[in-house]
Scaffold this active site. Sequence first.
Site, PDB file in Angstrom:
ATOM      1  N   LYS A 111       6.271  44.081 -60.230  1.00 25.71           N
ATOM      2  CA  LYS A 111       5.677  44.355 -61.541  1.00 25.71           C
ATOM      3  C   LYS A 111       6.520  45.391 -62.283  1.00 25.71           C
ATOM      4  O   LYS A 111       7.058  46.314 -61.694  1.00 25.71           O
ATOM      5  CB  LYS A 111       4.240  44.850 -61.387  1.00 25.71           C
ATOM      6  N   SER A 112       6.580  45.236 -63.594  1.00 25.82           N
ATOM      7  CA  SER A 112       7.405  46.128 -64.415  1.00 25.82           C
ATOM      8  C   SER A 112       6.917  47.567 -64.386  1.00 25.82           C
ATOM      9  O   SER A 112       7.712  48.496 -64.543  1.00 25.82           O
ATOM     10  CB  SER A 112       7.472  45.616 -65.858  1.00 25.82           C
ATOM     11  N   THR A 113       5.623  47.791 -64.150  1.00 29.02           N
ATOM     12  CA  THR A 113       5.108  49.163 -64.078  1.00 29.02           C
ATOM     13  C   THR A 113       5.833  49.944 -62.990  1.00 29.02           C
ATOM     14  O   THR A 113       6.219  51.097 -63.198  1.00 29.02           O
ATOM     15  CB  THR A 113       3.587  49.149 -63.805  1.00 29.02           C
ATOM     16  N   ALA A 115       8.821  48.930 -61.523  1.00 24.47           N
ATOM     17  CA  ALA A 115      10.260  48.872 -61.796  1.00 24.47           C
ATOM     18  C   ALA A 115      10.683  49.966 -62.773  1.00 24.47           C
ATOM     19  O   ALA A 115      11.746  50.571 -62.621  1.00 24.47           O
ATOM     20  CB  ALA A 115      10.638  47.498 -62.338  1.00 24.47           C
ATOM     21  N   GLU A 137       8.119  45.031 -49.356  1.00 29.10           N
ATOM     22  CA  GLU A 137       9.008  46.181 -49.163  1.00 29.10           C
ATOM     23  C   GLU A 137       9.128  46.907 -50.488  1.00 29.10           C
ATOM     24  O   GLU A 137       9.421  46.304 -51.517  1.00 29.10           O
ATOM     25  CB  GLU A 137      10.386  45.722 -48.686  1.00 29.10           C
ATOM     26  N   TYR A 170       8.098  24.923 -43.825  1.00 29.41           N
ATOM     27  CA  TYR A 170       8.146  26.106 -42.964  1.00 29.41           C
ATOM     28  C   TYR A 170       7.299  25.885 -41.713  1.00 29.41           C
ATOM     29  O   TYR A 170       7.688  26.261 -40.608  1.00 29.41           O
ATOM     30  CB  TYR A 170       7.652  27.332 -43.743  1.00 29.41           C
ATOM     31  N   GLN A 180       1.346  35.267 -40.217  1.00 30.56           N
ATOM     32  CA  GLN A 180       1.399  36.713 -39.998  1.00 30.56           C
ATOM     33  C   GLN A 180       0.230  37.432 -40.685  1.00 30.56           C
ATOM     34  O   GLN A 180      -0.231  37.003 -41.735  1.00 30.56           O
ATOM     35  CB  GLN A 180       2.732  37.303 -40.463  1.00 30.56           C
TER      36      GLN A 180
END
Length: 188
Positions: A111-113, A115, A137, A170, A180
């Site tokens: 999300k740009s917030t 970034a 991550e 997959y 997972q």
Amino acid sequence: MPVKSDKWIRLMAETEDLISPFEPGQIKRNGSERLISYGTSSYGYDIRCSNEFKIFTNINSAVVDPKNFDENSFVDFKGDVCIIPPNSFALASTVEYFKVPRNVLTICLGKSTYARCGIIVNVTPLEPEWEGHVTLEFSNTTPLPAKIYANEGVAQVIFLESDEECETSYKDKKGKYQGQTGVTLPKT
């Protein structure tokens, strides 16, 4: 391979259990508290991170090796706000569990917030017929500590639907990250 709309995302969540738990709208507030938005958007879904984190530490002076990853390189933390040290990173998992259809590929973008604060969210594509909680991550590229908020939006998943099913999914490959839950460390 067309990008799928909010209408398709809601339908797939209701009929195919695409995302669970699922938020059909866009949540921006919790009472008077402002949130980093999550839920269905025009052409994607804004995912949240859980409140369990693995924060990278180099107290053991380890070498980061994806073929021989040392779990002692992380400190486990549980809470509503995770502080990532300068020039470091943390792992978390999504609140949402995904079941990707055989003819769909997803791409996940931060999300740009975050970034705009120098925090990069990195996630690999979710392949056809992959399912599980996504491991996220967060890289703090700044020289200052950075905050990540649990149970709020961190990234957007975009769904791309093919007009034909893939030959090998997959699930067919028996992928090592299939099913997972929680934060999953590198496997070889």
